[in-house]
Motif scaffolding. Structure first.
Motif, PDB file in Angstrom:
ATOM      1  N   VAL A   1      23.682  30.734  15.209  1.00  0.00           N
ATOM      2  CA  VAL A   1      23.448  31.147  16.686  1.00  0.00           C
ATOM      3  C   VAL A   1      23.773  32.740  16.804  1.00  0.00           C
ATOM      4  O   VAL A   1      23.107  33.240  17.412  1.00  0.00           O
ATOM      5  CB  VAL A   1      24.512  30.253  17.534  1.00  0.00           C
TER       6      VAL A   1
ATOM      7  N   ASN B   1      20.213  35.546  21.993  1.00  0.00           N
ATOM      8  CA  ASN B   1      20.121  34.561  22.957  1.00  0.00           C
ATOM      9  C   ASN B   1      20.140  35.011  24.238  1.00  0.00           C
ATOM     10  O   ASN B   1      20.753  35.928  24.772  1.00  0.00           O
ATOM     11  CB  ASN B   1      21.307  33.616  22.661  1.00  0.00           C
TER      12      ASN B   1
ATOM     13  N   THR C   1      17.462  27.898  25.061  1.00  0.00           N
ATOM     14  CA  THR C   1      18.299  27.077  24.479  1.00  0.00           C
ATOM     15  C   THR C   1      18.024  25.697  23.944  1.00  0.00           C
ATOM     16  O   THR C   1      18.376  25.341  22.668  1.00  0.00           O
ATOM     17  CB  THR C   1      19.612  26.765  25.640  1.00  0.00           C
ATOM     18  N   PHE C   2      16.993  25.213  24.643  1.00  0.00           N
ATOM     19  CA  PHE C   2      16.301  24.214  24.134  1.00  0.00           C
ATOM     20  C   PHE C   2      15.617  24.270  22.811  1.00  0.00           C
ATOM     21  O   PHE C   2      15.642  23.593  21.803  1.00  0.00           O
ATOM     22  CB  PHE C   2      15.092  23.491  25.153  1.00  0.00           C
TER      23      PHE C   2
ATOM     24  N   LEU D   1      16.349  26.641  20.632  1.00  0.00           N
ATOM     25  CA  LEU D   1      17.596  26.878  19.718  1.00  0.00           C
ATOM     26  C   LEU D   1      17.891  25.646  19.265  1.00  0.00           C
ATOM     27  O   LEU D   1      18.085  25.303  17.933  1.00  0.00           O
ATOM     28  CB  LEU D   1      18.535  27.833  20.247  1.00  0.00           C
ATOM     29  N   SER D   2      18.371  24.899  19.942  1.00  0.00           N
ATOM     30  CA  SER D   2      18.863  23.404  19.746  1.00  0.00           C
ATOM     31  C   SER D   2      17.861  22.694  18.706  1.00  0.00           C
ATOM     32  O   SER D   2      18.242  22.049  17.882  1.00  0.00           O
ATOM     33  CB  SER D   2      19.249  22.422  20.896  1.00  0.00           C
TER      34      SER D   2
ATOM     35  N   VAL E   1      25.062  20.231  17.195  1.00  0.00           N
ATOM     36  CA  VAL E   1      23.994  20.903  18.009  1.00  0.00           C
ATOM     37  C   VAL E   1      24.357  21.151  19.378  1.00  0.00           C
ATOM     38  O   VAL E   1      24.109  22.449  19.848  1.00  0.00           O
ATOM     39  CB  VAL E   1      22.641  20.167  18.050  1.00  0.00           C
ATOM     40  N   TRP E   2      25.127  20.470  20.043  1.00  0.00           N
ATOM     41  CA  TRP E   2      25.840  20.777  21.185  1.00  0.00           C
ATOM     42  C   TRP E   2      26.690  22.046  21.162  1.00  0.00           C
ATOM     43  O   TRP E   2      26.774  22.836  22.005  1.00  0.00           O
ATOM     44  CB  TRP E   2      26.527  19.527  22.111  1.00  0.00           C
TER      45      TRP E   2
ATOM     46  N   SER F   1      24.634  25.075  20.715  1.00  0.00           N
ATOM     47  CA  SER F   1      24.041  25.541  22.065  1.00  0.00           C
ATOM     48  C   SER F   1      25.041  26.102  23.038  1.00  0.00           C
ATOM     49  O   SER F   1      24.576  27.034  23.853  1.00  0.00           O
ATOM     50  CB  SER F   1      23.370  24.197  22.851  1.00  0.00           C
TER      51      SER F   1
ATOM     52  N   ALA G   1      25.724  29.505  22.073  1.00  0.00           N
ATOM     53  CA  ALA G   1      24.705  30.549  22.385  1.00  0.00           C
ATOM     54  C   ALA G   1      24.677  30.978  23.894  1.00  0.00           C
ATOM     55  O   ALA G   1      24.153  32.057  24.572  1.00  0.00           O
ATOM     56  CB  ALA G   1      23.276  29.786  22.378  1.00  0.00           C
TER      57      ALA G   1
END
Length: 194
Positions: free
Chosen positions: A95, A100, A144-145, A147-148, A167-168, A171, A174
């Motif tokens: 990240v 971002n 963000t989607f 990135l995840s 992953v959360w 996110s 970010a």
């Protein structure tokens, strides 16, 4: 026979004296359990409660300082449990290595609030301001989607199986402004996270 002790024969010659060898073991008798327990015994409630509270407070302050230093330097041994582990470390680096949009969401929201107070209360102007805010919000959501998805794929390639919540974790990181992130970023933007 039974019960007899073998006694040296009276007519055998005396044995030469053996040289004295120093004792190699502890050299002291083992303390009794009762004595050891008495030495360790302490009252359940401290006699000086004020001093006890002060000591607890000082220990808590030192613990917080140790955790804060770990968050600033990246020392995983003293980090909070939620930030430990190789997958969390990789997610942080992944990240921190990219730009971002989510970092600037709070600044955009603040700007839209200020603009909505400055611009006259005309309905047409408010619709444009609100529309612009929703466009920024949707762009942040899409970034963000994206990135995840990329983070999950990178974690699977590197570690095989993705730990739950990693992953959360990435996110949400970010969405934080980069200079305020804890643990502090250890990679530069554009650097390969490894």
């Amino acid at each position: 026979m039974f019960g007899r002790k073998n006694e040296p024969a009276a007519d055998s010659p005396p044995q030469p004296a053996e040289p004295q060898v120093p004792i190699v073991g502890k050299g002291t008798p083992t303390p009794r359990r009762k004595d050891q327990e008495a030495a360790r015994r302490r009252p359940l409630v401290p006699t000086d409660r004020k001093a006890s509270r002060a000591a607890e407070r000082q220990a808590a302050v030192e613990d917080r300082q140790r955790v804060r230093r770990a968050l600033e330097t990246g020392d995983e041994r003293n980090m909070p449990f939620r930030d430990r582990g190789p997958q969390k470390r990789f997610a942080r680096d992944f990240v921190d290595a990219r730009f971002n949009l989510g970092e600037y969401l709070m600044f955009a929201a603040l700007a839209f609030v200020v603009i909505s107070f400055i611009v006259p209360q005309a309905a047409a102007a408010q619709v444009f301001i609100l529309g612009a805010f929703w466009i920024v919000f949707l762009l942040v959501f899409a970034d963000t989607f994206w990135l995840s998805r990329r983070l999950k794929r990178a974690l699977q390639n590197k570690f095989g199986e993705v730990e739950r919540g990693t992953v959360w974790y990435g996110s949400m990181r970010a969405l934080q402004f980069r200079p305020l992130r804890l643990p502090k970023p250890l990679v530069k933007r554009g650097q390969n996270p490894g």
